[in-house]
Design an enzyme around this catalytic site. Sequence first.
Site, PDB file in Angstrom:
ATOM      1  N   ARG A 132       5.239   0.745  26.743  1.00 12.81           N
ATOM      2  CA  ARG A 132       4.926  -0.259  25.610  1.00 12.81           C
ATOM      3  C   ARG A 132       4.271   0.598  24.333  1.00 12.81           C
ATOM      4  O   ARG A 132       4.410   0.144  23.233  1.00 12.81           O
ATOM      5  CB  ARG A 132       3.827  -1.249  25.985  1.00 12.81           C
ATOM      6  N   PHE A 156      -1.104   1.027  28.272  1.00 15.33           N
ATOM      7  CA  PHE A 156      -0.769   0.824  26.662  1.00 15.33           C
ATOM      8  C   PHE A 156      -1.843   1.079  25.942  1.00 15.33           C
ATOM      9  O   PHE A 156      -1.808   0.910  24.860  1.00 15.33           O
ATOM     10  CB  PHE A 156       0.164  -0.342  26.663  1.00 15.33           C
ATOM     11  N   LYS A 175       3.453  10.690  32.124  1.00 15.78           N
ATOM     12  CA  LYS A 175       4.305   9.519  31.713  1.00 15.78           C
ATOM     13  C   LYS A 175       3.540   8.553  30.977  1.00 15.78           C
ATOM     14  O   LYS A 175       2.665   7.790  31.299  1.00 15.78           O
ATOM     15  CB  LYS A 175       4.666   8.885  33.417  1.00 15.78           C
ATOM     16  N   CYS A 221     -10.658  -1.576  28.742  1.00 11.57           N
ATOM     17  CA  CYS A 221     -11.265  -1.939  30.266  1.00 11.57           C
ATOM     18  C   CYS A 221     -12.887  -1.795  30.251  1.00 11.57           C
ATOM     19  O   CYS A 221     -13.504  -2.456  31.123  1.00 11.57           O
ATOM     20  CB  CYS A 221     -10.666  -0.602  31.142  1.00 11.57           C
ATOM     21  N   ALA A 233       0.039   6.599  32.469  1.00  9.77           N
ATOM     22  CA  ALA A 233      -0.954   6.095  31.478  1.00  9.77           C
ATOM     23  C   ALA A 233      -0.572   4.713  31.151  1.00  9.77           C
ATOM     24  O   ALA A 233       0.396   4.019  31.219  1.00  9.77           O
ATOM     25  CB  ALA A 233      -0.993   6.931  30.086  1.00  9.77           C
ATOM     26  N   GLU A 267      -8.786 -10.891  35.036  1.00  7.85           N
ATOM     27  CA  GLU A 267      -9.034  -9.867  33.826  1.00  7.85           C
ATOM     28  C   GLU A 267      -7.949 -10.668  32.579  1.00  7.85           C
ATOM     29  O   GLU A 267      -6.897 -10.613  32.959  1.00  7.85           O
ATOM     30  CB  GLU A 267      -8.685  -8.737  34.064  1.00  7.85           C
TER      31      GLU A 267
HETATM   32  P1  NAD Z   1      -0.133  -1.579  33.876  1.00  7.86           P
HETATM   33  O1  NAD Z   1      -0.755  -1.334  35.195  1.00  7.86           O
HETATM   34  O2  NAD Z   1       0.878  -2.589  33.535  1.00  7.86           O
HETATM   35  O3  NAD Z   1       0.766  -0.002  33.673  1.00  7.86           O
HETATM   36  C1  NAD Z   1       0.159   1.104  33.549  1.00  7.86           C
HETATM   37  C2  NAD Z   1       1.020   2.295  34.037  1.00  7.86           C
HETATM   38  O4  NAD Z   1       1.767   1.983  35.182  1.00  7.86           O
HETATM   39  C3  NAD Z   1       2.241   2.338  33.069  1.00  7.86           C
HETATM   40  O5  NAD Z   1       2.700   3.653  32.756  1.00  7.86           O
HETATM   41  C4  NAD Z   1       3.522   1.599  33.648  1.00  7.86           C
HETATM   42  O6  NAD Z   1       4.709   2.259  33.312  1.00  7.86           O
HETATM   43  C5  NAD Z   1       3.023   1.754  35.028  1.00  7.86           C
HETATM   44  N1  NAD Z   1       3.556   0.673  35.930  1.00  7.86           N
HETATM   45  C6  NAD Z   1       3.483  -0.766  35.609  1.00  7.86           C
HETATM   46  N2  NAD Z   1       4.019  -1.403  36.836  1.00  7.86           N
HETATM   47  C7  NAD Z   1       4.135  -0.623  37.665  1.00  7.86           C
HETATM   48  C8  NAD Z   1       4.878  -0.797  39.154  1.00  7.86           C
HETATM   49  N3  NAD Z   1       5.179  -1.977  39.566  1.00  7.86           N
HETATM   50  N4  NAD Z   1       5.058   0.255  39.769  1.00  7.86           N
HETATM   51  C9  NAD Z   1       4.791   1.595  39.368  1.00  7.86           C
HETATM   52  N5  NAD Z   1       4.076   1.873  37.938  1.00  7.86           N
HETATM   53  C10 NAD Z   1       4.151   0.696  37.222  1.00  7.86           C
HETATM   54  O7  NAD Z   1      -1.248  -1.638  32.810  1.00  7.86           O
HETATM   55  P2  NAD Z   1      -1.335  -1.789  31.373  1.00  7.86           P
HETATM   56  O8  NAD Z   1      -0.994  -3.234  31.160  1.00  7.86           O
HETATM   57  O9  NAD Z   1      -0.433  -0.885  30.485  1.00  7.86           O
HETATM   58  O10 NAD Z   1      -2.755  -1.396  30.980  1.00  7.86           O
HETATM   59  C11 NAD Z   1      -3.837  -2.368  31.092  1.00  7.86           C
HETATM   60  C12 NAD Z   1      -4.393  -2.164  32.131  1.00  7.86           C
HETATM   61  O11 NAD Z   1      -5.288  -0.967  32.123  1.00  7.86           O
HETATM   62  C13 NAD Z   1      -5.839  -3.273  32.360  1.00  7.86           C
HETATM   63  O12 NAD Z   1      -5.890  -3.975  33.631  1.00  7.86           O
HETATM   64  C14 NAD Z   1      -6.841  -2.488  32.093  1.00  7.86           C
HETATM   65  O13 NAD Z   1      -8.215  -2.870  32.577  1.00  7.86           O
HETATM   66  C15 NAD Z   1      -6.572  -1.148  32.750  1.00  7.86           C
HETATM   67  N6  NAD Z   1      -7.315  -0.086  32.433  1.00  7.86           N
HETATM   68  C16 NAD Z   1      -8.225   0.573  32.970  1.00  7.86           C
HETATM   69  C17 NAD Z   1      -8.996   1.698  32.493  1.00  7.86           C
HETATM   70  C18 NAD Z   1     -10.173   2.074  33.321  1.00  7.86           C
HETATM   71  O14 NAD Z   1     -10.625   3.181  33.029  1.00  7.86           O
HETATM   72  N7  NAD Z   1     -10.356   1.673  34.449  1.00  7.86           N
HETATM   73  C19 NAD Z   1      -9.055   2.293  31.398  1.00  7.86           C
HETATM   74  C20 NAD Z   1      -7.744   1.542  30.259  1.00  7.86           C
HETATM   75  C21 NAD Z   1      -7.006   0.296  31.097  1.00  7.86           C
END
Ligand code: NAD
Length: 492
Positions: free
Chosen positions: A180, A152, A176, A284, A150, A385
């Site tokens: 944050r 944040f 998981k 998002c 998931a 974004e």
């Molecule tokens: P993120 O991609 O940084 O993190 C999401 C998850 O991925 C976290 O659990 C994190 O621990 C894990 N993660 C981060 N970097 C990783 C890596 N290098 N390798 C493996 N796992 C990794 O996203 P965020 O900043 O927590 O959330 C914001 C983003 O999510 C924005 O881009 C937003 O648009 C997107 N979002 C999309 C939707 C949708 O339905 N399309 C919904 C909500 C948020």
Amino acid sequence: MAISEALLNYINGEWWMSKADEYLDVLNPASNYVLARVPLSAPAEVDQAAQAAESAFLDWRRTPAPDRIQYLFRLKTLLEEHLDELSRTITMENGKTMKEASGEMRRAIENVEVACGIPTMMQGAFSEDIARGVDEYMIRQPVGVCAIIAPFNFPGMIPFWFLPYALACGNTVIVKPSERTPITMQKVFRLLEEAGFPKGVVNMVNGGPDTVNAILDHPLIRAISFVGSTPVAKHIYSRSSANGKRVQAQGGAKNPVVILPDADMDLTSMIMADSAFGNAGQRCLAAAMAITVGEARHSFTEALAERAIARVVGNGLDEKVEMGPVITPKSKTRIEALIQRGAQDGASLVVDGRNALIKGFESGFFIRPTILQDVHPDSEFAQTEVFGPVLGMMHVESVDEAIRLVNSGKYGNMACLFTSSGAAARKFRYEVQAGNIGINIGVAAPMAFFPFSGWKESFFGTLHGQSHHAVEFYTQTKVVIERWLKEWSRKF
Ligand code: NAD
């Protein structure tokens, strides 16, 4: 929760102190106060959870669907009873307002309610006499151990786009949470425990990228549901697929909203302010780029600027506050730098929300609503974004031009139109390349009984979260062709 309390993992029905070497601070973004410490769990802990989930699967899949959903009914009641506490937790670790946080938890509960329909949703199909005396039928069986990773920005809601469906279909699950905003799931798991799910059916492992990679590589985990940024979604999709897993990976967005001159500007600017600045733009489905057509340019810009300036920014726990902070100091710096570069690339700052200082919360990560006009479509600002309370604006002279601009974007999460013309609305809905469309709607968030339909770089996979898509994702079909007594096959 005591200050700086170390968060726990939940594996096989027990709470475990992680053996992680490293912990991260979980901050309240309004105050920069440390709320808890989250472990970056090791691969061995993912393995422990996967083994537990695999063992539990044997009995859980044999539990009749009408019995499985009794746990969800109990969970729904517990979520309702703890709605205020959970909303408060979301506000404290994410920064959004209490109203936004309770709206988020309502959406989570809605998904539990829809998943309670699984005895019907999971039904198969039956064709009698596909040949003389031969019947054919299709049944849906659970996939096995599934993982949910998931982001944040909706710590309470997003795991619920998947969790209730996965469980109702007879799978076992590892969640998981975002490192944050992990405290909300810590509390939700107390409720899952209270709902009485058998040991190992629901598990939680906290951590960061290394923990995620251990999930993607684990041979016992059969399916991955991910929501987060596009670069990480691509990584999740390719690594999970290479490991032979099912995967649905929802990514980032840059949502365009087209405003025609015949729209009701008062209503449009009110809805657009909520869409662009609600959840501090960390949604998002936030409006990121307003595309005004013809005369709409002046009337809409003026109306929106007034609303942006008037928006009350502060600590989300204060009832008068309409917008909270962004998630981290790093995020604030990144967003402010993008605003700066947007202006350097030729856009004009109609409202500049940088350098916000909130009385009593001087250490918080605040940016006030910001509007950039005349953004160039090829500029970094237009392509990136931002994920903050920043609305870009562009201007065109026709609906066709607006639709071309919308479709030139790399993302396809949402596109909206404001108009009073049915013909324009139909054309927009028909031609626009995005999976969630709003007509006079600013945040086109599908209800739990529809799939969350991102397209293009906003989604990697085939089946989305929520509703029937989730049921298909969490089940595999089995087709049986069956013949019985010889007499059924003969001609009478
Ligand atoms: P993120 O991609 O940084 O993190 C999401 C998850 O991925 C976290 O659990 C994190 O621990 C894990 N993660 C981060 N970097 C990783 C890596 N290098 N390798 C493996 N796992 C990794 O996203 P965020 O900043 O927590 O959330 C914001 C983003 O999510 C924005 O881009 C937003 O648009 C997107 N979002 C999309 C939707 C949708 O339905 N399309 C919904 C909500 C948020």
